[in-house]
Design a protein around this motif. Structure first.
Motif, PDB file in Angstrom:
ATOM      1  N   VAL A  78      22.157  38.336  48.417  1.00 12.74           N
ATOM      2  CA  VAL A  78      22.101  39.769  48.718  1.00 12.74           C
ATOM      3  C   VAL A  78      23.506  40.328  48.919  1.00 12.74           C
ATOM      4  CG1 VAL A  78      21.317  41.494  50.388  1.00 12.74           C
ATOM      5  CG2 VAL A  78      19.790  39.645  49.696  1.00 12.74           C
ATOM      6  N   GLY A  79      24.359  39.575  49.629  1.00 15.18           N
ATOM      7  CA  GLY A  79      25.714  40.054  49.884  1.00 15.18           C
ATOM      8  C   GLY A  79      26.484  40.324  48.606  1.00 15.18           C
ATOM      9  N   HIS A  80      26.464  39.370  47.689  1.00 17.54           N
ATOM     10  CA  HIS A  80      27.201  39.560  46.441  1.00 17.54           C
ATOM     11  C   HIS A  80      26.529  40.605  45.547  1.00 17.54           C
ATOM     12  CE1 HIS A  80      30.294  36.579  47.027  1.00 17.54           C
ATOM     13  NE2 HIS A  80      29.396  35.673  47.383  1.00 17.54           N
ATOM     14  N   ALA A  81      25.206  40.696  45.583  1.00 18.12           N
ATOM     15  CA  ALA A  81      24.513  41.724  44.796  1.00 18.12           C
ATOM     16  C   ALA A  81      24.906  43.126  45.271  1.00 18.12           C
ATOM     17  CB  ALA A  81      23.001  41.533  44.905  1.00 18.12           C
TER      18      ALA A  81
ATOM     19  N   LEU B 160      37.079  42.536  43.510  1.00 21.13           N
ATOM     20  CA  LEU B 160      37.245  42.072  42.138  1.00 21.13           C
ATOM     21  C   LEU B 160      36.662  43.066  41.133  1.00 21.13           C
ATOM     22  CD1 LEU B 160      36.461  38.250  42.394  1.00 21.13           C
ATOM     23  CD2 LEU B 160      38.623  39.284  41.688  1.00 21.13           C
ATOM     24  N   VAL B 161      35.483  43.582  41.448  1.00 14.46           N
ATOM     25  CA  VAL B 161      34.813  44.501  40.522  1.00 14.46           C
ATOM     26  C   VAL B 161      35.501  45.867  40.535  1.00 14.46           C
ATOM     27  CG1 VAL B 161      32.646  45.677  39.979  1.00 14.46           C
ATOM     28  CG2 VAL B 161      32.620  43.304  40.773  1.00 14.46           C
ATOM     29  N   SER B 162      35.762  46.416  41.706  1.00 13.60           N
ATOM     30  CA  SER B 162      36.316  47.769  41.789  1.00 13.60           C
ATOM     31  C   SER B 162      37.772  47.842  41.335  1.00 13.60           C
ATOM     32  CB  SER B 162      36.192  48.301  43.217  1.00 13.60           C
ATOM     33  OG  SER B 162      36.870  47.464  44.135  1.00 13.60           O
ATOM     34  N   SER B 163      38.477  46.705  41.337  1.00 18.37           N
ATOM     35  CA  SER B 163      39.859  46.700  40.861  1.00 18.37           C
ATOM     36  C   SER B 163      39.937  46.588  39.343  1.00 18.37           C
ATOM     37  CB  SER B 163      40.626  45.534  41.488  1.00 18.37           C
ATOM     38  OG  SER B 163      40.107  44.295  41.023  1.00 18.37           O
ATOM     39  N   GLY B 164      38.803  46.290  38.714  1.00 21.00           N
ATOM     40  CA  GLY B 164      38.779  46.144  37.264  1.00 21.00           C
ATOM     41  C   GLY B 164      39.064  44.736  36.793  1.00 21.00           C
ATOM     42  N   ILE B 165      39.403  43.829  37.721  1.00 19.68           N
ATOM     43  CA  ILE B 165      39.671  42.446  37.321  1.00 19.68           C
ATOM     44  C   ILE B 165      38.404  41.821  36.738  1.00 19.68           C
ATOM     45  CG2 ILE B 165      40.286  40.148  38.169  1.00 19.68           C
ATOM     46  CD1 ILE B 165      42.086  41.523  40.239  1.00 19.68           C
ATOM     47  N   SER B 166      37.279  42.046  37.396  1.00 17.60           N
ATOM     48  CA  SER B 166      35.975  41.599  36.860  1.00 17.60           C
ATOM     49  C   SER B 166      35.229  42.831  36.378  1.00 17.60           C
ATOM     50  CB  SER B 166      35.182  40.859  37.939  1.00 17.60           C
ATOM     51  OG  SER B 166      35.821  39.658  38.299  1.00 17.60           O
ATOM     52  N   ARG B 167      35.770  43.445  35.352  1.00 18.06           N
ATOM     53  CA  ARG B 167      35.222  44.695  34.825  1.00 18.06           C
ATOM     54  C   ARG B 167      33.902  44.451  34.101  1.00 18.06           C
ATOM     55  NH1 ARG B 167      39.023  47.278  30.817  1.00 18.06           N
ATOM     56  NH2 ARG B 167      40.650  46.436  32.173  1.00 18.06           N
ATOM     57  N   PRO B 168      33.101  45.516  33.892  1.00 11.82           N
ATOM     58  CA  PRO B 168      31.846  45.376  33.133  1.00 11.82           C
ATOM     59  C   PRO B 168      32.108  44.752  31.774  1.00 11.82           C
ATOM     60  CG  PRO B 168      31.938  47.511  34.216  1.00 11.82           C
ATOM     61  CD  PRO B 168      33.292  46.880  34.419  1.00 11.82           C
ATOM     62  N   GLY B 169      31.299  43.767  31.438  1.00 17.69           N
ATOM     63  CA  GLY B 169      31.496  43.029  30.212  1.00 17.69           C
ATOM     64  C   GLY B 169      31.625  41.544  30.520  1.00 17.69           C
ATOM     65  N   PRO B 170      32.278  40.771  29.662  1.00 16.03           N
ATOM     66  CA  PRO B 170      32.409  39.325  29.890  1.00 16.03           C
ATOM     67  C   PRO B 170      32.989  38.942  31.255  1.00 16.03           C
ATOM     68  CG  PRO B 170      33.035  39.870  27.650  1.00 16.03           C
ATOM     69  CD  PRO B 170      32.817  41.182  28.344  1.00 16.03           C
ATOM     70  N   PRO B 171      34.034  39.633  31.765  1.00 17.41           N
ATOM     71  CA  PRO B 171      34.553  39.233  33.090  1.00 17.41           C
ATOM     72  C   PRO B 171      33.503  39.357  34.188  1.00 17.41           C
ATOM     73  CG  PRO B 171      36.152  40.600  31.946  1.00 17.41           C
ATOM     74  CD  PRO B 171      34.881  40.686  31.159  1.00 17.41           C
ATOM     75  N   LEU B 172      32.725  40.430  34.172  1.00 20.16           N
ATOM     76  CA  LEU B 172      31.697  40.627  35.196  1.00 20.16           C
ATOM     77  C   LEU B 172      30.576  39.601  35.037  1.00 20.16           C
ATOM     78  CD1 LEU B 172      30.624  42.308  37.550  1.00 20.16           C
ATOM     79  CD2 LEU B 172      29.499  43.790  35.883  1.00 20.16           C
ATOM     80  N   ILE B 173      30.177  39.350  33.800  1.00 25.27           N
ATOM     81  CA  ILE B 173      29.131  38.347  33.558  1.00 25.27           C
ATOM     82  C   ILE B 173      29.593  36.974  34.024  1.00 25.27           C
ATOM     83  CG2 ILE B 173      27.819  37.141  31.757  1.00 25.27           C
ATOM     84  CD1 ILE B 173      27.871  39.778  30.168  1.00 25.27           C
ATOM     85  N   GLY B 174      30.857  36.647  33.749  1.00 24.41           N
ATOM     86  CA  GLY B 174      31.396  35.364  34.187  1.00 24.41           C
ATOM     87  C   GLY B 174      31.389  35.225  35.694  1.00 24.41           C
ATOM     88  N   LEU B 175      31.721  36.313  36.402  1.00 27.75           N
ATOM     89  CA  LEU B 175      31.710  36.282  37.862  1.00 27.75           C
ATOM     90  C   LEU B 175      30.299  36.085  38.395  1.00 27.75           C
ATOM     91  CD1 LEU B 175      33.091  36.585  40.589  1.00 27.75           C
ATOM     92  CD2 LEU B 175      32.919  39.082  40.329  1.00 27.75           C
ATOM     93  N   VAL B 176      29.333  36.784  37.797  1.00 29.12           N
ATOM     94  CA  VAL B 176      27.934  36.648  38.225  1.00 29.12           C
ATOM     95  C   VAL B 176      27.456  35.210  38.043  1.00 29.12           C
ATOM     96  CG1 VAL B 176      25.556  37.334  37.755  1.00 29.12           C
ATOM     97  CG2 VAL B 176      27.351  39.062  37.800  1.00 29.12           C
ATOM     98  N   VAL B 177      27.711  34.656  36.865  1.00 30.10           N
ATOM     99  CA  VAL B 177      27.279  33.284  36.573  1.00 30.10           C
ATOM    100  C   VAL B 177      27.996  32.295  37.490  1.00 30.10           C
ATOM    101  CG1 VAL B 177      27.205  31.464  34.833  1.00 30.10           C
ATOM    102  CG2 VAL B 177      26.680  33.822  34.193  1.00 30.10           C
TER     103      VAL B 177
END
Length: 302
Positions: free
Chosen positions: A65-68, A130-147
């Protein structure tokens, strides 16, 4: 501060190996699948799940829940501030004013939601950044972080069973250290069951808190009183803080005392066998330096 004993050294080595193996396994999985699965929030997540595994923050539900919430807050910040396709802070080698504000908002929203619903998991704040800074932006970086986070949470949750809660050690007047149990063992439970007369039982709790343990015990007591005692028909007859001791043992007076009534010993066993209760009871184990948990029976009236 005393030098760590052999037991603590062994426990520290074990948990450090488990954390390292967990993160290395995620990295290897990313190498095999040609994805970047390792990210900075995985480190603190593995630490909490394994090193702090006895706390509620290490529950799988809290982590998921925290990460979601953090993912959602980060994406909302990107959308609201028009940063969805904006270069990340790494690509720019600096943070713009808008990105700085967006990151603050993302973390603030994450903390707000987790605090409102009492579902705490500190590493989620790193994910929001990570997400709001754009480092784990929508797309492969975000998917990689989720996985990567999903694998880390599942793996460390499975490995946490190999990290026992450290035993409480007391130093007596002769300078010797002794281990003090705070949780019943299987033999204690079996004897407790064999002496069941089918009637109500009042459990005596004498508590001595570890340093900083009172807050953990208060949270344990709050959850047990709200969720588990009502489910089995139990009730707290008395709870109080230890005061002036006229007679006490070598270890001094107790910090607190509770008397809890259950309709039967079977009801008590039903409660302590509940998997959700066992998760919460980690708080009790962590909070106590020593304890007495003893069944009592009323005196016969003459």
């Amino acid at each position: 501060m005393t030098a760590p004993g052999a037991g603590r050294v062994a426990a520290a080595l074990r948990v450090s190996v488990l954390v390292g193996v967990s993160l290395a396994a995620v990295g290897v999985a990313g190498w095999l699948t040609h994805q970047m699965l390792l990210a900075t929030s995985l480190g603190p997540t593995a630490y909490v799940m394994l090193v702090r595994h006895s706390g509620l923050e290490a529950r799988v539900r809290n982590a998921v829940v925290g990460h979601a919430v953090a993912f959602t807050a980060g994406l909302v910040a990107l959308a609201v501030f028009g940063l969805w396709t904006h270069p990340s802070v790494v690509e720019l080698h600096r943070e713009s004013l808008t990105q700085s504000i967006a990151q603050g908002v993302a973390v603030g929203l994450t903390v707000l939601v987790l605090a409102l619903f009492d579902i705490h998991h500190a590493p989620a704040a790193a994910t929001a950044l990570l997400v709001s800074s754009g480092i784990s932006r929508p797309g492969p970086p975000l998917i990689g972080l989720v996985v990567g986070l999903a694998v880390t949470i599942l793996l460390t949750s499975a490995l946490s069973r190999y990290v026992p809660v450290p035993a409480r050690r007391l130093r007596s007047s002769d300078g010797q250290e002794h281990t003090m149990a705070v949780d019943p063992k299987r033999a204690d439970i079996e004897r407790f069951t064999s002496e069941d007369d089918g009637g109500p039982v009042v459990m005596l709790n004498l508590l001595r808190f570890a340093d900083g343990g009172r807050a953990d015990y208060d949270e344990y007591a709050r959850q047990v009183g709200a969720r588990f005692l009502p489910a089995v028909g139990g009730e707290v007859l008395y709870s109080g803080t230890g005061s002036t001791a006229l007679v006490s043992g070598e270890d001094g007076p107790w910090d607190a005392v509770l008397l809890v009534r259950y309709p039967s010993r079977a009801a008590f066993l039903t409660m302590v066998s509940d998997p959700e209760y066992r998760e919460v009871s980690r708080l009790r184990t962590k909070a106590l330096r020593s304890a007495v948990l003893q069944a009592t029976a009323p005196w016969r009236q003459v």
